[in-house]
Design an enzyme around this catalytic site. Sequence first.
Site, short mmCIF file in Angstrom:
data_model
loop_
_atom_site.label_atom_id
_atom_site.label_comp_id
_atom_site.label_asym_id
_atom_site.label_seq_id
_atom_site.Cartn_x
_atom_site.Cartn_y
_atom_site.Cartn_z
CB SER A 1 -0.90 0.01 1.23
OG SER A 1 -0.12 0.27 2.39
CG ASP B 1 -3.99 -2.84 -1.33
OD1 ASP B 1 -4.96 -3.05 -2.09
OD2 ASP B 1 -4.07 -2.89 -0.08
CG ASN C 1 -7.26 -7.44 -1.98
OD1 ASN C 1 -6.89 -8.29 -2.78
ND2 ASN C 1 -7.32 -6.15 -2.27
CG ASP D 1 -3.62 -5.36 5.82
OD1 ASP D 1 -2.71 -5.99 6.40
OD2 ASP D 1 -3.65 -4.12 5.78
NE ARG E 1 -3.13 -3.63 8.87
CZ ARG E 1 -3.24 -2.33 8.60
NH1 ARG E 1 -3.78 -1.52 9.48
NH2 ARG E 1 -2.80 -1.85 7.46
NE ARG F 1 17.56 -10.84 18.65
CZ ARG F 1 18.85 -10.78 18.98
NH1 ARG F 1 19.77 -10.77 18.04
NH2 ARG F 1 19.23 -10.73 20.24
P1 13P Z 1 -8.99 -6.24 5.20
O1 13P Z 1 -8.01 -5.40 5.95
O2 13P Z 1 -10.39 -5.96 5.61
O3 13P Z 1 -8.61 -7.66 5.21
O4 13P Z 1 -8.91 -5.76 3.66
C1 13P Z 1 -7.71 -5.82 2.99
C2 13P Z 1 -7.78 -5.14 1.66
O5 13P Z 1 -8.81 -5.02 1.04
C3 13P Z 1 -6.53 -4.62 1.10
O6 13P Z 1 -6.74 -3.97 -0.11
O1 G3H Z 2 -7.07 -1.89 2.30
C1 G3H Z 2 -6.03 -1.39 2.76
C2 G3H Z 2 -5.01 -2.25 3.38
O2 G3H Z 2 -5.51 -2.84 4.55
C3 G3H Z 2 -3.73 -1.50 3.59
O3 G3H Z 2 -3.79 -0.69 4.72
O4 G3H Z 2 -3.16 1.56 3.86
O5 G3H Z 2 -2.96 1.00 6.31
O6 G3H Z 2 -1.38 0.01 4.63
P1 G3H Z 2 -2.74 0.55 4.89
ZN ZN Z 3 -8.69 -2.99 -0.15
#
Ligand code: 13P
Ligand code: G3H
Ligand code: ZN
Length: 318
Positions: free
Chosen positions: A48, A81, A254, A256, A260, A281
């Site tokens: 991103s 992204d 997708n 993310d 996390r 570590r």
């Molecule tokens: P989530 O964080 O909801 O899994 O979405 C990720 C995403 O769409 C990244 O583009």
């Molecule tokens: O959809 C977005 C992703 O979860 C990336 O998140 O812009 O905080 O890196 P970020």
């Molecule tokens: Zn997204």
Amino acid sequence: MIVTTKTLFEHAYGKYAVGAYNINNAEQAMGLFQGSIDSQSPFIIQISKGARSYTDKRMLEAILRACDEIFPEAVFAVHLDHGDEKTAHDCIDSGFYSSVMIDASHDPFDENIAITRRVVDHAHSKGVSVEAELGMLGGVEEDIAVDEKNALLTDPNEAREFIERSGADSLACAIGTSHGAYKFSGGQGLHFERIEAIQKAIPGVPLVMHGSSSVPQDEVARINAAGGKLKEGAKGVDENQYLPAAKLGVCKVNIDTDGRLVWTRVHREFFQSKPEDFDLRSPGKVFMAEYAKFIASRSLLLGSAGQLESVRELAKSK
Ligand code: 13P
Ligand code: G3H
Ligand code: ZN
């Protein structure tokens, strides 16, 4: 082995989905590569705008080139992204990205097409493919009435016109998901009838599902038991719906937030149980192993597990 996103989609279309995971640091990258190898799965790495500036965009590139050497078996694509136009052009020029996303979905329809077209023309001249977005992804929340919700989903006729005029290679659609850890508190989920209608309108065009984290409730509960304060009861996408969606042309899923959550759970539990520890570590090692397990579990749900050898053959034949 870095391959084109197009090759991954060609292999997956209508059969399974490729997981697209965001990375920001070396630990995430190591867990992602290990989990993909453990499950013999191809994958997409997403970077991103925020990730590019977290340390430095060159740092992520160096980490990924190193991972490519550390895990010579891996088959993956590198993707921008949620890019704006400037970042998309920068990534295309870098020569490192297999594909870029141009996210102009908040602009009016014609403006979205015009911006996407400019990125597509540049990208295609360099052999890079483009994901565009149509529909109000984040807007489909539980407080909105059903009619309004449906209006925010991607319209199949608009999708057809959008693809024809913009030349985009794949389309991120609003099909019932939203980003982040607080998706649905009610019973909302994927709108399969809409996915089917979009696939009929643009057959063969890979569809992309954003906001696909499942937000496992046991993960949220563990985080909160270790001192976190995440809202409980907000559900994500039902992970058993990934594969049915894939059969309807959803090639890229997708994820993310779920990663996390793994990171947060590992670190909270680690320092709660070892308050005297201060070696970064130690929890880092636990995170890499736990993230690898998570990735392997997603590969199974996406249907991408076990596809590695056959994708590699396809990529080599190009
Ligand atoms: P989530 O964080 O909801 O899994 O979405 C990720 C995403 O769409 C990244 O583009
Ligand atoms: O959809 C977005 C992703 O979860 C990336 O998140 O812009 O905080 O890196 P970020
Ligand atoms: Zn997204």
